[in-house]
Motif scaffolding. Structure first.
Motif, PDB file in Angstrom:
ATOM      1  N   SER A   1     -40.266  25.032  -7.872  1.00 19.84           N
ATOM      2  CA  SER A   1     -41.402  24.139  -8.085  1.00 19.84           C
ATOM      3  C   SER A   1     -41.058  23.113  -9.157  1.00 19.84           C
ATOM      4  O   SER A   1     -39.961  23.107  -9.715  1.00 19.84           O
ATOM      5  CB  SER A   1     -42.634  24.940  -8.513  1.00 19.84           C
ATOM      6  OG  SER A   1     -42.446  25.454  -9.817  1.00 19.84           O
TER       7      SER A   1
ATOM      8  N   ALA B   1     -46.952  19.876   7.044  1.00 17.71           N
ATOM      9  CA  ALA B   1     -46.167  20.918   6.377  1.00 17.71           C
ATOM     10  C   ALA B   1     -45.742  20.457   4.983  1.00 17.71           C
ATOM     11  O   ALA B   1     -45.831  21.215   4.007  1.00 17.71           O
ATOM     12  CB  ALA B   1     -44.946  21.274   7.220  1.00 17.71           C
ATOM     13  N   ILE B   2     -45.293  19.200   4.881  1.00 16.71           N
ATOM     14  CA  ILE B   2     -44.860  18.659   3.589  1.00 16.71           C
ATOM     15  C   ILE B   2     -46.050  18.512   2.645  1.00 16.71           C
ATOM     16  O   ILE B   2     -45.945  18.743   1.434  1.00 16.71           O
ATOM     17  CB  ILE B   2     -44.151  17.302   3.778  1.00 16.71           C
ATOM     18  CG1 ILE B   2     -42.866  17.486   4.589  1.00 16.71           C
ATOM     19  CG2 ILE B   2     -43.842  16.661   2.440  1.00 16.71           C
ATOM     20  CD1 ILE B   2     -41.846  18.391   3.945  1.00 16.71           C
TER      21      ILE B   2
ATOM     22  N   TYR C   1     -46.741  21.840   1.281  1.00 17.92           N
ATOM     23  CA  TYR C   1     -45.650  22.192   0.387  1.00 17.92           C
ATOM     24  C   TYR C   1     -45.821  21.480  -0.958  1.00 17.92           C
ATOM     25  O   TYR C   1     -45.563  22.055  -2.021  1.00 17.92           O
ATOM     26  CB  TYR C   1     -44.305  21.821   1.015  1.00 17.92           C
ATOM     27  CG  TYR C   1     -43.112  22.446   0.332  1.00 17.92           C
ATOM     28  CD1 TYR C   1     -42.502  23.585   0.853  1.00 17.92           C
ATOM     29  CD2 TYR C   1     -42.577  21.903  -0.843  1.00 17.92           C
ATOM     30  CE1 TYR C   1     -41.408  24.164   0.232  1.00 17.92           C
ATOM     31  CE2 TYR C   1     -41.496  22.479  -1.476  1.00 17.92           C
ATOM     32  CZ  TYR C   1     -40.908  23.610  -0.930  1.00 17.92           C
ATOM     33  OH  TYR C   1     -39.832  24.181  -1.565  1.00 17.92           O
TER      34      TYR C   1
ATOM     35  N   SER D   1     -42.082  11.716   4.889  1.00 16.93           N
ATOM     36  CA  SER D   1     -42.061  13.175   4.774  1.00 16.93           C
ATOM     37  C   SER D   1     -40.654  13.671   4.448  1.00 16.93           C
ATOM     38  O   SER D   1     -40.474  14.566   3.612  1.00 16.93           O
ATOM     39  CB  SER D   1     -42.559  13.815   6.079  1.00 16.93           C
ATOM     40  OG  SER D   1     -43.888  13.437   6.358  1.00 16.93           O
TER      41      SER D   1
ATOM     42  N   SER E   1     -48.174  23.279  -3.276  1.00 19.36           N
ATOM     43  CA  SER E   1     -47.519  24.453  -3.871  1.00 19.36           C
ATOM     44  C   SER E   1     -46.479  24.037  -4.904  1.00 19.36           C
ATOM     45  O   SER E   1     -46.342  24.673  -5.950  1.00 19.36           O
ATOM     46  CB  SER E   1     -46.855  25.294  -2.769  1.00 19.36           C
ATOM     47  OG  SER E   1     -47.815  25.815  -1.883  1.00 19.36           O
ATOM     48  N   PHE E   2     -45.753  22.961  -4.614  1.00 21.64           N
ATOM     49  CA  PHE E   2     -44.711  22.469  -5.516  1.00 21.64           C
ATOM     50  C   PHE E   2     -45.301  22.069  -6.864  1.00 21.64           C
ATOM     51  O   PHE E   2     -44.773  22.411  -7.925  1.00 21.64           O
ATOM     52  CB  PHE E   2     -44.008  21.274  -4.866  1.00 21.64           C
ATOM     53  CG  PHE E   2     -42.945  20.637  -5.712  1.00 21.64           C
ATOM     54  CD1 PHE E   2     -41.685  21.211  -5.811  1.00 21.64           C
ATOM     55  CD2 PHE E   2     -43.188  19.455  -6.399  1.00 21.64           C
ATOM     56  CE1 PHE E   2     -40.696  20.625  -6.592  1.00 21.64           C
ATOM     57  CE2 PHE E   2     -42.204  18.856  -7.175  1.00 21.64           C
ATOM     58  CZ  PHE E   2     -40.951  19.447  -7.272  1.00 21.64           C
TER      59      PHE E   2
ATOM     60  N   PHE F   1     -38.227  17.436  -3.024  1.00 22.79           N
ATOM     61  CA  PHE F   1     -38.539  18.833  -3.336  1.00 22.79           C
ATOM     62  C   PHE F   1     -37.277  19.701  -3.344  1.00 22.79           C
ATOM     63  O   PHE F   1     -37.135  20.598  -4.174  1.00 22.79           O
ATOM     64  CB  PHE F   1     -39.541  19.391  -2.326  1.00 22.79           C
ATOM     65  CG  PHE F   1     -40.870  18.683  -2.322  1.00 22.79           C
ATOM     66  CD1 PHE F   1     -41.394  18.137  -3.485  1.00 22.79           C
ATOM     67  CD2 PHE F   1     -41.598  18.547  -1.149  1.00 22.79           C
ATOM     68  CE1 PHE F   1     -42.616  17.480  -3.491  1.00 22.79           C
ATOM     69  CE2 PHE F   1     -42.824  17.896  -1.137  1.00 22.79           C
ATOM     70  CZ  PHE F   1     -43.334  17.364  -2.316  1.00 22.79           C
ATOM     71  N   TRP F   2     -36.376  19.432  -2.432  1.00 19.33           N
ATOM     72  CA  TRP F   2     -35.164  20.219  -2.291  1.00 19.33           C
ATOM     73  C   TRP F   2     -34.222  20.028  -3.483  1.00 19.33           C
ATOM     74  O   TRP F   2     -33.663  20.979  -4.017  1.00 19.33           O
ATOM     75  CB  TRP F   2     -34.475  19.847  -0.972  1.00 19.33           C
ATOM     76  CG  TRP F   2     -33.130  20.468  -0.755  1.00 19.33           C
ATOM     77  CD1 TRP F   2     -32.746  21.741  -1.080  1.00 19.33           C
ATOM     78  CD2 TRP F   2     -31.986  19.841  -0.154  1.00 19.33           C
ATOM     79  NE1 TRP F   2     -31.433  21.946  -0.720  1.00 19.33           N
ATOM     80  CE2 TRP F   2     -30.939  20.808  -0.147  1.00 19.33           C
ATOM     81  CE3 TRP F   2     -31.763  18.581   0.384  1.00 19.33           C
ATOM     82  CZ2 TRP F   2     -29.687  20.525   0.372  1.00 19.33           C
ATOM     83  CZ3 TRP F   2     -30.514  18.300   0.906  1.00 19.33           C
ATOM     84  CH2 TRP F   2     -29.481  19.259   0.908  1.00 19.33           C
TER      85      TRP F   2
ATOM     86  N   VAL G   1     -43.617  28.417  -3.355  1.00 19.67           N
ATOM     87  CA  VAL G   1     -42.320  27.800  -3.045  1.00 19.67           C
ATOM     88  C   VAL G   1     -41.212  28.344  -3.948  1.00 19.67           C
ATOM     89  O   VAL G   1     -41.466  28.721  -5.101  1.00 19.67           O
ATOM     90  CB  VAL G   1     -42.389  26.260  -3.167  1.00 19.67           C
ATOM     91  CG1 VAL G   1     -43.377  25.697  -2.171  1.00 19.67           C
ATOM     92  CG2 VAL G   1     -42.769  25.840  -4.571  1.00 19.67           C
TER      93      VAL G   1
ATOM     94  N   LEU H   1     -39.293  15.671   1.281  1.00 15.36           N
ATOM     95  CA  LEU H   1     -38.544  16.914   1.458  1.00 15.36           C
ATOM     96  C   LEU H   1     -37.263  16.891   0.635  1.00 15.36           C
ATOM     97  O   LEU H   1     -36.905  17.880  -0.022  1.00 15.36           O
ATOM     98  CB  LEU H   1     -38.224  17.120   2.937  1.00 15.36           C
ATOM     99  CG  LEU H   1     -37.436  18.399   3.285  1.00 15.36           C
ATOM    100  CD1 LEU H   1     -38.228  19.636   2.879  1.00 15.36           C
ATOM    101  CD2 LEU H   1     -37.125  18.430   4.777  1.00 15.36           C
TER     102      LEU H   1
END
Length: 255
Positions: A47, A30-31, A34, A104, A37-38, A111-112, A44, A108
């Motif tokens: 980005s 999943a990461i 992501y 991961s 996309s990021f 990205f957050w 997302v 996360l």
């Protein structure tokens, strides 16, 4: 009669460890998606090149800290001394899956909490140029994925370890091989990351900071990783290191 509960407990432990490995792997997948996309600025909510929300200096400090957290986690947990210490507290077959899970989660967090910084370094408006750079970006991710399967994708991400534990078999290190891309460079996985990080038709300040810091980290990580590989494979890896360039095919000076 007293031995039956113990047998059930061991069996349950194996199942739990196996499920843990599967869950860790799914989170990684999943990461991974992501991250594409990021970096590509699609799908997302935030980005790498989103509009800035806080002052530049503050954003830079936060982003460098986030990248530092990932770098420390990723390198520290990969070292043999840490593994020896860590497996005193967890089942040894869980060690690789835990590494994958923590990596991961570190991504996360990045990205957050990532803070876009605005500012354009380059922006390619020519359609042909954009297609070329986006194609190279996609090629980078393909190289990353192919490289993992060439060296055993399931061992790299902990699935082989938990599966062997479930079957009651001891883990053995993989035989050293140099299939496919590994015949031309020692670290095609990292070559793929370089394409993924640098190939973009629109390079912002935030993206440039990300690319520079991750590049520096990778070059340092390679040195640490190769020390471990020499300890594991000895003269075999030493010979490979002398014969095959590190990152750039056919250029002996970059060994």
């Amino acid at each position: 009669m007293m031995q039956q509960p113990e047998a059930k407990t061991i069996s349950l432990a194996k199942i739990i460890v196996f499920i843990y490995g599967i869950i860790s792997y799914v989170i990684f997948l999943a990461i991974f998606l992501y991250a594409i996309s990021f970096l590509c600025n699609i799908i997302v909510p935030k980005s790498i090149d989103s509009s800035p929300e806080i002052p530049l200096v503050k954003a830079l400090l936060i982003n460098v800290t986030l990248l530092g957290i990932f770098a420390v986690q990723h390198s520290l947990m990969a070292r043999q001394k840490f593994k020896t210490w860590w497996t005193k507290f967890i089942f040894e077959p869980m060690e690789r899956s835990t590494y994958v899970l923590f990596s991961s989660l570190a991504l996360l967090l990045l990205f957050w909490q990532w803070q876009p910084m605005g500012g354009i370094i380059w922006n390619i408006n020519n359609l042909g140029g954009r297609i070329i750079l986006l194609s190279l970006f996609g090629l980078g991710w393909v190289i990353v994925l192919i490289s993992t399967f060439l060296i055993n994708h399931f061992d790299l991400f902990g699935l082989r370890q938990v599966y062997l534990y479930l079957r009651g078999k001891d883990y053995t290190f993989l035989e050293f091989k140099t299939p496919g891309l590994y015949k031309y460079v020692r670290h095609p996985l990292y070559v793929g990351w370089f394409f993924a990080f640098w190939m973009t038709p629109r390079m912002t300040v935030a993206h440039l900071v990300f690319a520079i810091i991750t590049t520096i980290y990778i070059l340092i990580a390679i040195q640490l990783e190769e020390k471990d590989l020499i300890k594991i494979h000895g003269e075999t890896y030493e010979n490979y290191r002398r014969e095959v360039p590190m990152l750039i095919p056919f250029l002996a000076q970059f060994k």
